[in-house]
Design a protein around this motif. Structure first.
Motif, PDB file in Angstrom:
ATOM      1  N   UNK A 118     -26.664 -27.837   7.571  1.00  0.00           N
ATOM      2  CA  UNK A 118     -26.488 -26.422   7.266  1.00  0.00           C
ATOM      3  C   UNK A 118     -25.497 -26.210   6.121  1.00  0.00           C
ATOM      4  N   UNK A 119     -24.429 -27.014   6.086  1.00  0.00           N
ATOM      5  CA  UNK A 119     -23.456 -26.901   4.992  1.00  0.00           C
ATOM      6  C   UNK A 119     -24.116 -27.272   3.670  1.00  0.00           C
ATOM      7  N   UNK A 120     -24.891 -28.369   3.670  1.00  0.00           N
ATOM      8  CA  UNK A 120     -25.564 -28.795   2.442  1.00  0.00           C
ATOM      9  C   UNK A 120     -26.558 -27.743   1.973  1.00  0.00           C
ATOM     10  N   UNK A 121     -27.295 -27.149   2.906  1.00  0.00           N
ATOM     11  CA  UNK A 121     -28.272 -26.122   2.535  1.00  0.00           C
ATOM     12  C   UNK A 121     -27.575 -24.903   1.942  1.00  0.00           C
ATOM     13  N   UNK A 122     -26.468 -24.447   2.569  1.00  0.00           N
ATOM     14  CA  UNK A 122     -25.743 -23.275   2.062  1.00  0.00           C
ATOM     15  C   UNK A 122     -25.180 -23.539   0.669  1.00  0.00           C
ATOM     16  N   UNK A 123     -24.603 -24.721   0.466  1.00  0.00           N
ATOM     17  CA  UNK A 123     -24.053 -25.067  -0.865  1.00  0.00           C
ATOM     18  C   UNK A 123     -25.143 -25.048  -1.919  1.00  0.00           C
ATOM     19  N   UNK A 124     -26.292 -25.630  -1.596  1.00  0.00           N
ATOM     20  CA  UNK A 124     -27.380 -25.690  -2.568  1.00  0.00           C
ATOM     21  C   UNK A 124     -27.953 -24.311  -2.865  1.00  0.00           C
ATOM     22  N   UNK A 125     -28.092 -23.465  -1.844  1.00  0.00           N
ATOM     23  CA  UNK A 125     -28.641 -22.128  -2.065  1.00  0.00           C
ATOM     24  C   UNK A 125     -27.711 -21.315  -2.963  1.00  0.00           C
ATOM     25  N   UNK A 126     -26.392 -21.375  -2.708  1.00  0.00           N
ATOM     26  CA  UNK A 126     -25.445 -20.634  -3.546  1.00  0.00           C
ATOM     27  C   UNK A 126     -25.451 -21.167  -4.968  1.00  0.00           C
ATOM     28  N   UNK A 127     -25.452 -22.500  -5.107  1.00  0.00           N
ATOM     29  CA  UNK A 127     -25.395 -23.103  -6.444  1.00  0.00           C
ATOM     30  C   UNK A 127     -26.653 -22.821  -7.260  1.00  0.00           C
ATOM     31  N   UNK A 128     -27.822 -22.836  -6.609  1.00  0.00           N
ATOM     32  CA  UNK A 128     -29.075 -22.697  -7.341  1.00  0.00           C
ATOM     33  C   UNK A 128     -29.448 -21.236  -7.603  1.00  0.00           C
ATOM     34  N   UNK A 129     -29.178 -20.346  -6.656  1.00  0.00           N
ATOM     35  CA  UNK A 129     -29.585 -18.944  -6.825  1.00  0.00           C
ATOM     36  C   UNK A 129     -28.572 -18.144  -7.612  1.00  0.00           C
ATOM     37  N   UNK A 130     -27.304 -18.613  -7.684  1.00  0.00           N
ATOM     38  CA  UNK A 130     -26.246 -17.921  -8.413  1.00  0.00           C
ATOM     39  C   UNK A 130     -25.989 -16.523  -7.864  1.00  0.00           C
TER      40      UNK A 130
ATOM     41  N   UNK B  48     -24.156 -19.939   7.502  1.00  0.00           N
ATOM     42  CA  UNK B  48     -24.897 -19.364   8.642  1.00  0.00           C
ATOM     43  C   UNK B  48     -25.277 -20.443   9.650  1.00  0.00           C
ATOM     44  N   UNK B  49     -25.202 -20.090  10.922  1.00  0.00           N
ATOM     45  CA  UNK B  49     -25.641 -20.984  11.994  1.00  0.00           C
ATOM     46  C   UNK B  49     -27.105 -20.669  12.290  1.00  0.00           C
ATOM     47  N   UNK B  50     -28.014 -21.389  11.638  1.00  0.00           N
ATOM     48  CA  UNK B  50     -29.441 -21.096  11.781  1.00  0.00           C
ATOM     49  C   UNK B  50     -29.965 -21.463  13.165  1.00  0.00           C
ATOM     50  N   UNK B  51     -29.233 -22.270  13.915  1.00  0.00           N
ATOM     51  CA  UNK B  51     -29.714 -22.672  15.241  1.00  0.00           C
ATOM     52  C   UNK B  51     -29.546 -21.566  16.269  1.00  0.00           C
TER      53      UNK B  51
END
Length: 731
Positions: free
Chosen positions: A396-408, A432-435
């Motif tokens: 979840x941390x990796x996904x959040x970092x990537x979404x913020x970095x890529x979508x700006x 976010x806690x997607x679970x």
């Protein structure tokens, strides 16, 4: 923020969405000229003739079969050690297909595995099903070797097996070596391609119980689809019920217990799975199956959407649990949206729209959407890669970092957070806690094709770039504290039925109606909105500011802000019932005025605490005596000729938009809607690059993110000053 009327409106509005056959104009329904007045009591105006077609997704091109199926590759043992290795070549990756051998009902299930190239065209069906309890097992013979599978999969294979010829299927539990994490990480990204290129996606709901409720439900939905095809979307259920016409169109009588089968169908475990989203959305064509009954997905979709709130008011007992119903309607909408404009698909919107879906592996709440996103957009999914060697927290941390970095942008910070006692252990507050099961929505909520439901710009995002720096597992932002919370109201929670499971909530309709009256009474008291003549910080009347706040300053096309405010005044201020015109065309009848006065007086007499007690009593009574609308279903409903000033829909819309939020008041007198965990002393921040204000709580030298908030009067950048921004760290 998903409700059936808005879904229907969106579906009708969009080109290439659900349309109904035939291509010629629909037949004139028997109720066309029955009433002279519409639901608002105004004379009806003729509507233009509409043409309907059926097209949820663009028609798939015919599949050109280039290759014959290769011979099977015998497998000595289907254990972890004996699966024949798949090629992981990026140019020509491989996947396995299963050849289901013919047999009779009592014969053992036999199949063969073979390897297939990703660039080949094969004639196969993909199976979409729920694995079922892992402890209940059956055995199938795969390449002559006994293989243990779940009982639900064995039932599906037995049902789909042909008597005289083989059938080629893709089945995840057998075609992927579930014990090999490296193979799973390679095969999961290919699943989108596999389902999109299947001839048909076969949805297995499970074997039908002896009384055949699933078959009955599919038959009802098929009849509803045919009825919509004949008359269009606007089915007049009260007319059909009153004149006993349901039977003429293949539907059970409104009091028939067969209608309850709809609830059983939608609450089957298949509809709760996360993986089904890509399996259905990418399908060329899909069929629902249960035992020997089947129904095309298109007909199922139209049938579900045809069950309007009007009909559900007659039979509230057929409404599935909130999570099942929300997931089903959202799945239908996603299927339609993905076909209409797949290039604008948004990963964060996919994750939030389908947050109520469940997965046995918490990491799949993210990974299940990667193939769907990449297959429809043709783009690599924000650098997120399926990694089953990491923990859900790390995923979840990796996904959040990537979404913020890529979508700006910082839209992900608005996704509703869980309280500390329900949040995944050691998960940073900005992730976010997607679970976690959650029906709440962010203020930056988008449909999956990137269309914002509300347009906010509290930090002048159009001219100010986002600032986000990752420091370990903390996030550094730039912003300033706008104000401090001094008062907080009750939580706008869902009033559930007695004995209801928390992950499968069922709404208590009568209790919710009383609880809604209690909630808004509490909020009006907290915000001092009933104080006559009080002004809001921006100069407008405080009652009007309260109304704009609970509606997020966005009003439905069927009513204006003034009409909504007038409705709330009549309900919560007894003297308002005595005001207004007593004569003329827009006069209110004495009877209506008296009813409004009694209602308002009772609400004020009971107060928030008394109304809560009444709501609890109504919930207990409903658990003993189910409440239906049978008392008036056969009686013609008369509509007064005077303009109706009381609008129940304004309460439904406000409750939908404020779900799982609390009203709050700041030191400066601003009224806002904050996340569920809001409390006195929390701070409202304006953050560079964030469309909405964020609610933060001091945590030593750092801050804890609680979620986004609406503060009336600052949502379009009125109070943002970039020169005031300073670095702050979110832990």
């Amino acid at each position: 923020m998903l409700d059936l009327p808005s879904v229907l409106a969106e579906v009708r509005r969009c080109e290439g969405a659900i349309r109904l056959p035939p291509e010629t104009p629909t037949d004139v329904p028997p109720w066309a000229d029955e009433d002279k007045y519409d639901a608002a009591g105004l004379p009806k105006t003729p509507r233009p003739t509409r043409r309907w077609k059926v097209r949820l997704n663009p028609r798939a091109p015919p599949v050109q079969r280039k290759q014959s199926l290769p011979p099977s590759s015998p497998t000595a043992n289907l254990s972890k050690a004996e699966y024949r290795q798949l090629s992981t070549n990026r140019e020509q990756p491989e996947f396995r297909l299963l050849r289901l051998l013919p047999g009779n009902e009592l014969d053992p299930i036999k199949c063969e595995l073979f390897h297939a190239k990703i660039d080949g065209n094969y004639d196969y069906d993909a199976l979409s099903y729920c694995w079922g309890p892992p402890t209940i097992r059956s055995t199938v013979l795969c390449d002559g070797i006994p293989v243990s599978v779940t009982a639900n999969l064995a039932a599906a294979l037995s049902s789909f097996r042909l008597g005289d010829t083989q059938r080629v299927l893709w089945v995840d539990a057998i075609c992927i070596n579930q014990e090999d994490l490296h193979e799973k990480e390679h095969q999961v990204p290919l699943m989108g391609w596999i389902y999109r290129n299947a001839s048909t996606v076969r949805i297995w709901l499970g074997n039908d119980p002896p009384d055949r409720p699933l078959a009955k439900a599919l038959a009802i939905l098929k009849s509803l689809n045919q009825l919509c095809a004949k008359f269009g979307w606007d089915l007049n259920f009260p007319y059909m019920i009153r004149h006993r016409l349901l039977g003429e169109y293949g539907l059970p009588d409104v009091a028939d217990d067969a209608w309850r089968c709809i609830k059983q169908l939608v609450e089957t475990p298949w509809f709760s799975r996360t993986w089904i989203i890509q399996e259905v959305v990418l399908a060329r064509q899909a069929y629902l199956h249960s035992s020997d009954a089947s129904l095309p997905w298109l007909e199922f979709s139209v049938g579900i959407l045809a069950l309007s709130p009007v009909f559900l008011s007659f039979r509230p007992d057929i409404l599935p649990s909130v999570s099942s119903y929300a997931q089903t309607v959202q799945l239908i909408l996603s299927y339609h949206k993905a076909g209409a404009s797949s290039t604008n698909l948004n990963l964060l919107a996919l994750l939030e729209n389908h947050r109520v879906a469940q997965a046995s592996d918490a990491r799949d709440k993210v990974y299940a959407f990667l193939g769907l996103y990449e297959e429809l957009t043709g783009q690599y999914c924000h650098g997120i890669v399926a990694n089953y060697h990491c923990t859900p927290r790390e995923a979840y941390i990796a996904a959040a970092r990537n979404i913020i970095a890529q979508t700006r942008n910082l839209d992900i910070l608005g996704v509703p957070r869980q309280p500390l006692d329900r949040r995944m252990s050691e998960l940073p507050s900005w992730v976010p806690d997607w679970s976690a099961y959650d029906l709440a929505s962010s203020l930056s909520y988008r449909t999956i094709d990137s269309v914002y439901l509300f347009h906010f710009d509290a930090a002048s995002v159009s001219t100010t770039s986002a600032h986000a720096v990752f420091k370990g597992n903390t996030l550094e932002l730039s912003g300033f504290c706008f104000d401090e919370v001094t008062k907080v109201g009750d939580l706008a929670d869902i009033f559930l039925k007695e004995g209801c499971e928390p992950d499968s909530p069922k709404v208590s309709t009568p209790a919710s109606a009383v609880q809604t009256a209690s909630l808004f009474m509490n909020w009006l008291s907290i915000s001092d909105s009933l104080v006559s003549g009080r002004k809001y910080p921006n100069g407008e009347d405080v009652f009007d500011a309260f109304i704009r706040t609970i509606f997020l300053d966005h009003f439905h096309g069927d009513y204006t802000m003034q009409q909504a405010a007038e409705t709330y005044r009549r309900v919560y201020i007894p003297s308002c019932s005595l005001q207004g015109p007593w004569f003329g065309r827009d006069r209110m009848s004495s009877r209506t005025r008296y009813i409004h006065f009694q209602l308002s007086a009772a609400i004020n007499l009971l107060g928030p605490s008394g109304l809560k007690s009444l709501a609890n009593a109504a919930k207990r009574i409903e658990s003993w005596v189910p409440i239906y609308a049978f008392h008036n279903m056969y009686r013609r409903q008369t509509t007064p000729k005077q303009a109706v000033t009381f609008r129940p829909d304004v309460f439904v819309d406000a409750r939908t938009r404020t779900l799982c939020r609390r009203i709050f008041v700041t030191k400066s007198g601003y009224i806002g809607l904050g996340p569920r965990s809001s409390q006195e002393g929390d701070r409202v921040f304006l953050i560079r690059g964030c469309r909405t204000p964020l609610m933060l709580r001091p945590c030593g030298q750092e801050w804890e993110l609680l979620g986004d908030s609406y503060v009336h009067g600052i949502m379009q950048g009125e109070s943002f000053d970039e020169n005031k921004c300073e670095p702050l760290t979110i832990a």
